[in-house]
Scaffold this motif. Structure first.
Motif, PDB file in Angstrom:
ATOM      1  N   GLU A   1      13.268 -54.041   9.445  1.00 15.97           N
ATOM      2  CA  GLU A   1      14.561 -54.191   8.783  1.00 15.97           C
ATOM      3  C   GLU A   1      15.293 -52.859   8.713  1.00 15.97           C
ATOM      4  N   HIS A   2      14.561 -51.800   8.410  1.00 15.80           N
ATOM      5  CA  HIS A   2      15.164 -50.463   8.328  1.00 15.80           C
ATOM      6  C   HIS A   2      15.700 -50.030   9.690  1.00 15.80           C
ATOM      7  N   GLN A   3      14.915 -50.258  10.736  1.00 13.85           N
ATOM      8  CA  GLN A   3      15.368 -49.911  12.081  1.00 13.85           C
ATOM      9  C   GLN A   3      16.598 -50.724  12.471  1.00 13.85           C
ATOM     10  N   LEU A   4      16.604 -51.998  12.125  1.00  9.58           N
ATOM     11  CA  LEU A   4      17.738 -52.853  12.435  1.00  9.58           C
ATOM     12  C   LEU A   4      18.997 -52.368  11.723  1.00  9.58           C
ATOM     13  N   GLN A   5      18.852 -51.961  10.468  1.00 10.03           N
ATOM     14  CA  GLN A   5      19.992 -51.415   9.724  1.00 10.03           C
ATOM     15  C   GLN A   5      20.564 -50.194  10.427  1.00 10.03           C
TER      16      GLN A   5
END
Length: 75
Positions: free
Chosen positions: A20-24
């Motif tokens: 999720e952090h990478q996607l953000q």
């Protein structure tokens, strides 16, 4: 067996949070890149219009027999 499943669940949750952090971060990069492309596209459009207008002026002056004088006084 239950301990192994709990450990696996914890690991999967960590992986999910990392994803999720990478996607953000990627979404933010996409936004920045789209804004940059929009600015570049606008600049391209303006320069194309200016070049087109300059070519039209040059063609008109050549057909009308007008001599252009440069800023340094040369023709």
């Amino acid at each position: 067996m239950q301990v192994q499943m709990q450990e696996r669940l914890a690991g999967l949750r960590q992986d999910f949070e990392k994803g999720e952090h990478q996607l953000q971060g990627l979404v933010q990069q996409e936004t920045v890149l789209r804004e940059s492309l929009l600015r570049v596209s606008g600049a391209i459009h303006i320069l194309e219009e200016l070049l087109s207008a300059d070519q039209e002026n040059t063609a008109y002056e050549e057909t009308a027999g007008v001599t252009r004088t440069r800023a340094d006084g040369q023709r």
